[in-house]
Design a protein around this motif. Sequence first.
Motif, short mmCIF file in Angstrom:
data_model
loop_
_atom_site.label_atom_id
_atom_site.label_comp_id
_atom_site.label_asym_id
_atom_site.label_seq_id
_atom_site.Cartn_x
_atom_site.Cartn_y
_atom_site.Cartn_z
N ALA A 274 21.17 31.82 84.25
CA ALA A 274 20.62 31.67 85.60
C ALA A 274 20.79 32.93 86.43
O ALA A 274 20.07 33.14 87.42
CB ALA A 274 21.28 30.49 86.30
N SER B 248 22.82 27.93 80.90
CA SER B 248 23.26 27.78 82.30
C SER B 248 22.83 26.46 82.92
O SER B 248 23.57 25.86 83.70
CB SER B 248 22.72 28.94 83.13
OG SER B 248 23.27 30.16 82.71
N ASP B 249 21.61 26.03 82.60
CA ASP B 249 21.09 24.85 83.29
C ASP B 249 20.01 24.22 82.42
O ASP B 249 19.49 24.85 81.49
CB ASP B 249 20.51 25.24 84.65
CG ASP B 249 20.35 24.05 85.58
OD1 ASP B 249 20.83 22.95 85.23
OD2 ASP B 249 19.76 24.21 86.66
#
Length: 202
Positions: A15, A57-58
């Motif tokens: 990210a 990250s996500d």
Amino acid sequence: MEESILEIQKLMLDASDPSRKPISLHLKNGSIACLLGNAGSGKTSVLKAVLGTAGFSDGMIEKPAMEEIAFIGERCIFPYSWTPETAGRVLESYYPTWDQDAYHRLLAQLEVPGNKPVYTFTRDEVLSLMLAAALSRKARLLLADEPLAGLSRERAALVLTLLLAFRDQGGAILYGARVPLELEGHTDMTCNLNAKEATHDA
């Protein structure tokens, strides 16, 4: 997931890197998807995130159990001193679904010598050994990083035949490539990692 085997939603590898874009992909049983991108675009990182050997990250990844996922990388996973026979014995003791008879059939079909150490192998033989090992696990999802890159025309055609047979038996394939090459005509969807937002095209 019903007929879907892999779901990736808004996956962010890093990210903090503004060049990275969200990645979304929906892969069904019996289908082939390509992660298309230049060097450094994240193809290998996405495959490793699905495999569980790299973080992200996500986002979300919904996938089968790890024992149902096989991986073919660009580098040989076996010690160079091993022979394919050694690899087969070790893998048989590790994977409950391992099919030793299928492994030996694939080695013969791919013309991989069973009693030569890996360090003597050509690029064709190394990739063929890893393919034979992956297919002999009876996995449902096959992850492949540049599966046809660097192969001779004859070996690439044979590998393609085996990949399509795996697909025809209900398996799903997610592969990374700079250029889809021989697999392009058989790819059901492409996720362009170079695009602003990496979503698949059916």
